[in-house]
Design an enzyme around this catalytic site. Structure first.
Site, PDB file in Angstrom:
ATOM      1  N   VAL A   1       0.841  -1.208   0.000  1.00  0.00           N
ATOM      2  CA  VAL A   1       0.000   0.000   0.000  1.00  0.00           C
ATOM      3  C   VAL A   1       0.876   1.258   0.000  1.00  0.00           C
ATOM      4  CG1 VAL A   1      -1.986  -1.062   1.091  1.00  0.00           C
ATOM      5  CG2 VAL A   1      -0.176  -0.135   2.530  1.00  0.00           C
TER       6      VAL A   1
ATOM      7  N   GLU B   1       4.037  -5.120 -17.191  1.00  0.00           N
ATOM      8  CA  GLU B   1       4.592  -4.023 -17.988  1.00  0.00           C
ATOM      9  C   GLU B   1       5.521  -3.133 -17.180  1.00  0.00           C
ATOM     10  OE1 GLU B   1       5.739  -2.334 -20.905  1.00  0.00           O
ATOM     11  OE2 GLU B   1       3.744  -2.878 -21.634  1.00  0.00           O
TER      12      GLU B   1
ATOM     13  N   ALA C   1       8.518   1.545 -15.990  1.00  0.00           N
ATOM     14  CA  ALA C   1       7.346   2.075 -15.281  1.00  0.00           C
ATOM     15  C   ALA C   1       6.116   2.077 -16.181  1.00  0.00           C
ATOM     16  CB  ALA C   1       7.640   3.454 -14.712  1.00  0.00           C
TER      17      ALA C   1
ATOM     18  N   LEU D   1       5.885   3.318 -19.240  1.00  0.00           N
ATOM     19  CA  LEU D   1       6.189   3.331 -20.666  1.00  0.00           C
ATOM     20  C   LEU D   1       5.832   1.980 -21.305  1.00  0.00           C
ATOM     21  CD1 LEU D   1       9.710   5.049 -20.658  1.00  0.00           C
ATOM     22  CD2 LEU D   1       7.510   6.106 -21.228  1.00  0.00           C
TER      23      LEU D   1
ATOM     24  N   ASP E   1      19.845  -3.048 -10.812  1.00  0.00           N
ATOM     25  CA  ASP E   1      18.471  -2.740 -11.219  1.00  0.00           C
ATOM     26  C   ASP E   1      18.365  -2.755 -12.740  1.00  0.00           C
ATOM     27  OD1 ASP E   1      15.697  -1.679 -10.622  1.00  0.00           O
ATOM     28  OD2 ASP E   1      16.471  -0.029 -11.826  1.00  0.00           O
TER      29      ASP E   1
ATOM     30  N   LYS F   1      16.257  -5.477 -15.448  1.00  0.00           N
ATOM     31  CA  LYS F   1      15.407  -5.073 -16.572  1.00  0.00           C
ATOM     32  C   LYS F   1      15.893  -5.685 -17.880  1.00  0.00           C
ATOM     33  CE  LYS F   1      14.308  -0.759 -14.184  1.00  0.00           C
ATOM     34  NZ  LYS F   1      14.576   0.685 -14.065  1.00  0.00           N
TER      35      LYS F   1
ATOM     36  N   GLY G   1       9.101   6.548 -10.935  1.00  0.00           N
ATOM     37  CA  GLY G   1       8.214   7.398 -10.147  1.00  0.00           C
ATOM     38  C   GLY G   1       6.888   6.713  -9.866  1.00  0.00           C
TER      39      GLY G   1
END
Length: 354
Positions: free
Chosen positions: A13, A131, A136, A138, A208, A212, A334
């Site tokens: 949350v 996705e 994020a 995109l 990170d 990806k 973000g």
């Protein structure tokens, strides 16, 4: 309320979940029973209830059993970065519970888990949408999937996949003009702006980006075993890599980072002498099965060099599109944009389940 409500279990949350609620509440599809028993307007109140905050998460098996007992199709929305929950996705999927998540840990873990996730989805006739694990909000994964599904041959994928590292290099070595900023000062600025993880080494180690790249490579057909199975260039000085991840260790790292400014300045200057700029990128050469993450030089008029702020850019080179790649560019980090990506996935799953 629809005659066929869809039941939703949300784990996490925090930063992604909060902005996703109003997006879903305002969605034209919010009347499908997505919020059955819990109207969207009540979520803020519910999440502030002390009893809710004090109750720990149910074990994955228990959550899966509970969701599977719903009198309709159920979806697990995992807004965490918990590897243990991600490793439990097959448990949910086998029970027919679809999964929507921005959690990249499971999809970049051992290749065996990747295969088990999708075989379990087929077994349980459930859906998996992730996705937001890359870029994020995109449309990075959906673009790649569409290229592959329509028979195009992806030859190379290249780009800036970290909003944090994009900001660092766009500030440290801008393509237009010059900057006298010291590397340590730029890292400090990014940390103060909230662009980095609490421990900036979690961004600077390149892992990170490697996660990806692992996801993209697998979707492009490469069987990458793990994200540490290919070269990853760390930007953490070797002398500081062993500092503890405690608050004191982070403080020591930030205090000592200026000692290594000359190393980064030399890299920037070397690029400048060639009329180029340095950027931190990930690349996948599908033909040679080569995946790597690290520093590269780029012409100042290139798309990668011209990025602004903390934007991401991903270029897909394919047989169909020839020398001109398909480019996806924009904010790749973000809470708001990640929430949009999760919400979009959720709406797609709901449409397919109805």
């Amino acid at each position: 309320m629809s005659a066929n409500p869809i039941y939703l279990g949300v784990v996490g949350v925090g930063g992604v979940a909060r902005p996703s609620r109003p997006l879903l509440a305002d969605s034209p599809r919010s009347g499908t029973g997505l919020f059955a028993g819990d109207p969207p307007g009540d979520w803020a109140t519910a999440s502030a209830t002390p009893s809710l905050n004090k109750t720990g998460a149910l074990p994955a098996e228990e959550m899966a059993t509970y969701l599977a007992s719903a009198p309709g199709r159920a979806i697990l929305v995992d807004n965490t970065s918990d590897i243990n929950l991600a490793r439990s996705y097959p448990t949910f999927l086998k029970k027919g519970i679809s999964v929507v998540t921005p959690n990249k840990k499971g999809f970049s873990d051992d290749l065996s888990l990747w295969k088990e996730i999708f075989s379990s989805a087929a077994q349980g006739k459930a859906l998996v949408y992730h996705e937001s694990t890359v870029g994020a909000g995109l449309p990075v994964l959906s673009t790649l999937k569409d290229l592959v599904a329509t028979g195009d041959k992806v030859t190379r994928i290249e780009g800036v996949f970290s909003g944090t590292l994009s900001f660092l290099f766009n500030t440290f070595a801008p393509a237009s003009g010059s900057s006298n900023a010291q590397w340590s000062a730029v890292v400090t600025q990014a940390k103060e702006l909230g662009y980095t993880e609490p421990d900036p080494r979690d961004d600077l180690n390149g892992m990170d980006v490697a996660r990806k790249l692992t996801i993209l490579a697998r979707l492009a057909g490469l069987e990458v075993s793990r994200p540490d199975s290919f070269p990853i260039e760390s930007l953490i000085p070797a002398e500081l890599a062993s500092l503890p991840s405690s608050a004191d260790g982070i403080s020591q790292f930030m205090t000592r980072l200026p000692e290594f400014d000359a190393q980064m300045a030399n890299i920037k200057d070397a690029a400048e002498k060639e009329g180029k700029v340095v950027r931190y990128v990930g690349s996948i050469d599908v033909a040679s099965k080569a995946v790597k993450v690290g520093l590269q030089y780029f012409d100042k008029d290139s798309a990668i060099a011209g990025l602004k702020g903390s934007d991401n850019i991903i270029s897909f080179y394919t047989k169909r599109y020839g020398a001109n790649p398909v480019i996806v560019q924009g904010a790749g980090a973000g809470g708001e944009v990640t929430a949009m990506g999760v919400s979009t996935d959720l709406l797609k799953v709901m449409e397919r389940l109805h």
